[in-house]
Design an enzyme around this catalytic site. Structure first.
Site, PDB file in Angstrom:
ATOM      1  N   TRP A  14       0.796  -1.022  -0.014  1.00 51.78           N
ATOM      2  CA  TRP A  14       0.068   0.201  -0.004  1.00 51.78           C
ATOM      3  C   TRP A  14       0.612   1.217   0.136  1.00 51.78           C
ATOM      4  CZ3 TRP A  14      -4.393  -0.777  -2.036  1.00 51.78           C
ATOM      5  CH2 TRP A  14      -5.260  -1.656  -1.911  1.00 51.78           C
TER       6      TRP A  14
ATOM      7  N   LYS B 234     -11.663  -1.967   7.033  1.00 50.38           N
ATOM      8  CA  LYS B 234     -10.857  -3.181   7.910  1.00 50.38           C
ATOM      9  C   LYS B 234     -11.341  -3.217   9.127  1.00 50.38           C
ATOM     10  CE  LYS B 234      -8.694  -2.992   3.833  1.00 50.38           C
ATOM     11  NZ  LYS B 234      -7.637  -2.318   3.265  1.00 50.38           N
TER      12      LYS B 234
ATOM     13  N   ASP C 194      -1.230   6.338   6.765  1.00 54.68           N
ATOM     14  CA  ASP C 194      -2.334   5.588   6.202  1.00 54.68           C
ATOM     15  C   ASP C 194      -2.530   4.368   7.383  1.00 54.68           C
ATOM     16  OD1 ASP C 194      -4.043   3.465   5.164  1.00 54.68           O
ATOM     17  OD2 ASP C 194      -2.720   3.123   3.336  1.00 54.68           O
TER      18      ASP C 194
HETATM   19  C1  LIG Z   1      -7.042  -1.628   1.950  1.00 57.81           C
HETATM   20  C2  LIG Z   1      -6.199  -0.711   2.028  1.00 57.81           C
HETATM   21  C3  LIG Z   1      -5.879   0.526   1.153  1.00 57.81           C
HETATM   22  C4  LIG Z   1      -7.009   0.518   0.050  1.00 57.81           C
HETATM   23  O1  LIG Z   1      -8.082   0.657   0.665  1.00 57.81           O
HETATM   24  P1  LIG Z   1      -9.185   1.136  -0.620  1.00 57.81           P
HETATM   25  O2  LIG Z   1     -10.493   1.511   0.056  1.00 57.81           O
HETATM   26  O3  LIG Z   1      -9.333  -0.111  -1.700  1.00 57.81           O
HETATM   27  O4  LIG Z   1      -8.984   2.446  -1.407  1.00 57.81           O
HETATM   28  C5  LIG Z   1      -5.020   1.303   1.319  1.00 57.81           C
HETATM   29  N1  LIG Z   1      -4.013   1.490   2.419  1.00 57.81           N
HETATM   30  C6  LIG Z   1      -4.084   0.268   3.474  1.00 57.81           C
HETATM   31  C7  LIG Z   1      -3.281   0.269   4.520  1.00 57.81           C
HETATM   32  C8  LIG Z   1      -5.101  -0.855   3.416  1.00 57.81           C
HETATM   33  O5  LIG Z   1      -5.340  -1.708   4.170  1.00 57.81           O
END
Ligand SMILES: *Cc1c(COP(=O)(O)O)cnc(C)c1O
Length: 368
Positions: A104, A203, A179
């Site tokens: 990511w 998540k 993030d």
């Molecule tokens: C799942 C995830 C993303 C992407 O999320 P989207 O909702 O598909 O844009 C980005 N960063 C991390 C750490 C993730 O687990």
């Protein structure tokens, strides 16, 4: 009616607390005596504004978010935030720093480069050949005081890596942009160590469709006027999160999850349970005499996404198949990584993790 006997290890959209889904079921047709389903309320109605307000307040309480931080529930997922962060915070800067430690943060680093004049400097990367088995320590990050920000992902969902100590930069360093998609609310941390935090809901918060953004107020002054409003943090804040229609139903479910978390004793309490859950799986791996392996450096192992494999990809397939039949669902690893991945977010009960541990022992007895 009892729940079906399955445990869902999906990395996302992921398992939600059963109590939350039951409340949502009860309130599906008539929210709180209003006669309205939440899905059919105007986002500008008092009914929905109250849902949004309480979700915000509860999140603020759970994470102890200081008053000089604003909260938004945006659409577009964490992927949109990769670019929004750069568009809003890097304007007028020659350089921004990015740490690449897995799938990511690599995508974030690549996508940020597409925007404008700011050079996105690779401040650190995980593993010698980007094999993502270890994390570069924050004091080795090559960052500059005049950078716009330092971007990183604290938990790499695909690769199963997580910073154990939350990085903290010294005074005079640029704001941290993090993030937190796959770990927000799983452990306590100090919001004030960050300039901007974002997390896709699916998540560890709620359904997909809502993205939590927590931003330090003074950074809003950086948002340039010449970007479209829909990408501007300032425009969203000025309209109190109502610049465009927010993802009302995901926000409602997220609010229920926040209340559920409070009823569980809050973040500190869930952090203890999360630690036990992760230890249960890693010790099963470490005590398997090499039957199961995890390639991540012990100090970088994720407590949210436990990645492991057997000796062969054939046996991995058998594991995933038999686990499915035993009610342990969606354990297949990410395509680029292979093997198995057990995502054990807040809503995964300890019993589910213990059931997986027991299955691992039994599987090893039969195939070891
Ligand atoms: C799942 C995830 C993303 C992407 O999320 P989207 O909702 O598909 O844009 C980005 N960063 C991390 C750490 C993730 O687990």
């Amino acid at each position: 009616m009892s729940a079906p006997a399955i445990y869902n290890f999906s990395a996302g959209p992921a398992v939600l607390p059963e109590a939350v889904l039951r409340t949502a079921q009860q309130e599906m047709l008539d929210y709180n005596g209003t006669g309205f389903p939440v899905m059919s309320m105007s986002h500008r109605s008092e009914m929905f504004m109250s849902i949004l307000h309480h979700a915000e307040q509860d999140l603020r309480q759970l994470l102890n978010i200081p008053n000089n931080y604003k909260i938004l529930f945006l659409q577009g997922g964490a992927t949109t935030q990769f670019n929004m962060a750069a568009m809003n915070l890097a304007h007028g800067f020659k350089r921004a720093d990015a740490v690449v430690t897995g799938n990511w943060s690599r995508i974030a680093y690549e996508q940020m480069q597409l925007l404008g004049d700011t050079q996105i400097h690779l401040a650190a990367h995980g593993g010698e050949l980007f094999d993502y088995t270890d994390l570069p320590a924050p004091d080795t990050w090559d960052i500059a005081p005049d950078s716009a920000f330092v971007h990183f992902a604290i938990n790499e969902t695909v690769n199963g890596l997580q910073y154990q100590d939350v990085p903290k930069l010294s005074d005079g360093m640029p704001p941290l942009v993090c993030d937190m998609s796959s770990e927000i609310l799983s452990r306590s941390f100090n919001v004030a160590d960050y300039g901007l935090i974002y997390a896709g809901a699916q998540k560890n918060i709620g359904p997909s469709g809502a993205t939590v953004v927590i931003i330090r107020e003074d950074l809003l002054e950086r948002c340039p006027k010449n970007i479209p409003n829909v990408f501007s943090y300032r425009a969203h804040i000025e309209k109190n999160g109502m610049y465009n229609t927010p993802a009302t139903y995901p926000i409602y479910i997220s609010g229920l999850v926040f209340r559920w978390l409070q009823s569980q004793g809050g973040v500190k309490k869930i952090e203890q349970i999360n630690r036990i859950k992760a230890e249960t799986l890693y010790s099963a791996i470490d005590n398997s005499g090499g039957f199961y392996t995890n390639k991540i450096h012990p100090n970088a192992r994720s407590k949210m996404n436990v990645v492991f494999q057997t000796q062969s990809s054939e046996l991995d397939k058998t594991f995933v198949l038999e686990a499915e039949l035993a009610g342990l669902k969606l354990l297949k690893g990410y395509p680029s990584v292979g093997g198995m991945r057990a995502s054990i977010y807040n809503a995964m009960p300890l019993e589910g993790v213990q059931a997986l541990r027991d299955f691992m022992l039994d599987f090893q007895r039969r195939y070891g």
